[in-house]
Design an enzyme around this catalytic site. Structure first.
Site, PDB file in Angstrom:
ATOM      1  N   ALA A  67     -12.465 -12.699  -4.674  1.00 22.79           N
ATOM      2  CA  ALA A  67     -13.866 -13.053  -4.427  1.00 22.79           C
ATOM      3  C   ALA A  67     -14.306 -14.007  -5.531  1.00 22.79           C
ATOM      4  O   ALA A  67     -13.772 -13.966  -6.640  1.00 22.79           O
ATOM      5  CB  ALA A  67     -14.722 -11.797  -4.473  1.00 22.79           C
ATOM      6  N   GLY A 111      -9.909  -9.972  -3.281  1.00 26.38           N
ATOM      7  CA  GLY A 111     -10.256 -10.271  -1.887  1.00 26.38           C
ATOM      8  C   GLY A 111      -9.185 -11.106  -1.191  1.00 26.38           C
ATOM      9  O   GLY A 111      -9.070 -11.076   0.040  1.00 26.38           O
ATOM     10  N   GLU A 114      -6.734  -8.649  -0.085  1.00 28.71           N
ATOM     11  CA  GLU A 114      -7.350  -7.903   1.031  1.00 28.71           C
ATOM     12  C   GLU A 114      -7.347  -8.729   2.310  1.00 28.71           C
ATOM     13  O   GLU A 114      -7.171  -8.194   3.408  1.00 28.71           O
ATOM     14  CB  GLU A 114      -8.775  -7.491   0.643  1.00 28.71           C
ATOM     15  CG  GLU A 114      -8.754  -6.432  -0.452  1.00 28.71           C
ATOM     16  CD  GLU A 114     -10.121  -6.090  -0.977  1.00 28.71           C
ATOM     17  OE1 GLU A 114     -10.823  -7.015  -1.457  1.00 28.71           O
ATOM     18  OE2 GLU A 114     -10.517  -4.921  -0.909  1.00 28.71           O
ATOM     19  N   GLU A 134      -9.746  -5.857  -9.432  1.00 29.12           N
ATOM     20  CA  GLU A 134     -11.187  -5.561  -9.492  1.00 29.12           C
ATOM     21  C   GLU A 134     -11.546  -4.610 -10.620  1.00 29.12           C
ATOM     22  O   GLU A 134     -12.610  -4.723 -11.228  1.00 29.12           O
ATOM     23  CB  GLU A 134     -11.666  -4.960  -8.155  1.00 29.12           C
ATOM     24  CG  GLU A 134     -11.656  -5.923  -6.981  1.00 29.12           C
ATOM     25  CD  GLU A 134     -10.328  -5.968  -6.227  1.00 29.12           C
ATOM     26  OE1 GLU A 134      -9.300  -5.483  -6.751  1.00 29.12           O
ATOM     27  OE2 GLU A 134     -10.323  -6.504  -5.102  1.00 29.12           O
TER      28      GLU A 134
END
Ligand code: COA
Length: 260
Positions: A67, A111, A114, A134
């Protein structure tokens, strides 16, 4: 296909290559990428000539480095929750009716990992590095890793990746079953497209039913999964593609599937 600011779309026969294009930020996922990605998958969904999607990152260095951390600053829990409860890029990929392959050309973090986990297959370069870092930011994964990674590689290994935040290399990811194949960087694209084209020759209806059935294995109990498999198997018998596949086998020729 509309022009996007953060995404490149290239059609190569029946395969679409979708590239996240923010190489100066290692293709970090900001809200623009999310919005444009969802829109792009909606567009691709309408195109019946597309049979397989390959998703990758621009540049030599990174698939997606997670992210966009700069967007986290000052964000309220409600903004973040609403963003991830709306249609996300992860969900667009997860629910996409055609096979989606992650071509992991470098950093595949947070992300990014993911997003790769939401895909059906993951093919990595030897120089790829994967991880869920994270925890180093004082947060946890929010794009599906606690669930999808755990289902894919098991609780012990997923827990280790998520609690330590450490990156693993591509051969380790292969040994864990996190990626399907690892290739030398110079071969990554040709080998990925080779697999994409091979899949693109199959019946799109059978591919869709197969995806749905396999995904049920980690989302339902065994009895329900087996019942649904029979239904999805039976639905294939309503297609012209099934007639073509069977006829081609009996006539000793290659089938030509039309998606009907
Ligand atoms: N969000 C926002 N920007 C990011 C980013 C991210 N997740 N990852 C990298 N970038 C930016 C860097 O800030 C830098 O921008 P700048 O040139 O304007 O300073 C640029 O991309 C290049 O990254 P850099 O850190 O200089 O490259 P590196 O080779 O030294 O390190 C990483 C590569 C991947 C190890 C490092 O960028 C990193 O740790 N990124 C964050 C990974 C992460 O925690 N992801 C999960 C987020 S929840």
């Amino acid at each position: 296909m509309p022009n996007y600011e953060t995404i490149l779309i290239e059609k190569r026969g029946a395969v679409v290559v979708l590239t996240i294009n923010r190489p100066d930020k290692l293709n970090a996922l900001n809200s623009k990428v999310h919005a444009e990605g969802v829109a792009a998958f909606d567009e691709i969904r309408k195109d019946e000539t597309v049979r397989v999607v390959v998703i990758t990152g621009a540049g030599e260095k990174s698939f997606i480095a997670g992210a966009d951390i700069s967007e986290f600053e000052g964000k309220t829990p409600f903004t973040q929750r609403n963003l991830f409860q709306e249609r996300t890029l992860f969900n667009s990929i997860d629910t996409f009716p055609k096979p989606v392959i992650a071509m992991i050309n470098g950093f595949c973090l947070g992300g990014g990992c993911e997003l790769a986990l939401a895909c059906d297959l993951r093919i990595a370069s030897e120089k790829a590095k994967l991880g869920q870092p994270e925890i180093n930011l004082g947060i946890i994964p929010g794009g599906g890793a606690t669930q999808r990674l755990t289902r894919l590689i098991g609780e012990g290994k997923a827990m280790e990746m998520i609690l330590t935040g450490e990156m693993i290399d591509a051969p380790t990811a292969f040994n864990l079953g996190l990626v399907n194949h690892v290739f030398a960087p110079e071969e990554l694209e040709s080998k990925t497209l080779e697999m994409a084209n091979k899949i693109a020759e199959k019946s799109p209806i059978a591919l869709q039913m197969a995806k749905e059935a396999v995904r049920l294995a980690s989302r339902s109990n065994l009895d329900e999964g087996l019942r649904r498999e029979v239904d999805l198997f039976a639905i294939c018998f309503s297609s012209e593609d099934k007639e073509e596949g069977v006829r081609a086998f009996l006539e000793k020729r290659k089938p030509v599937f039309k998606g009907k």
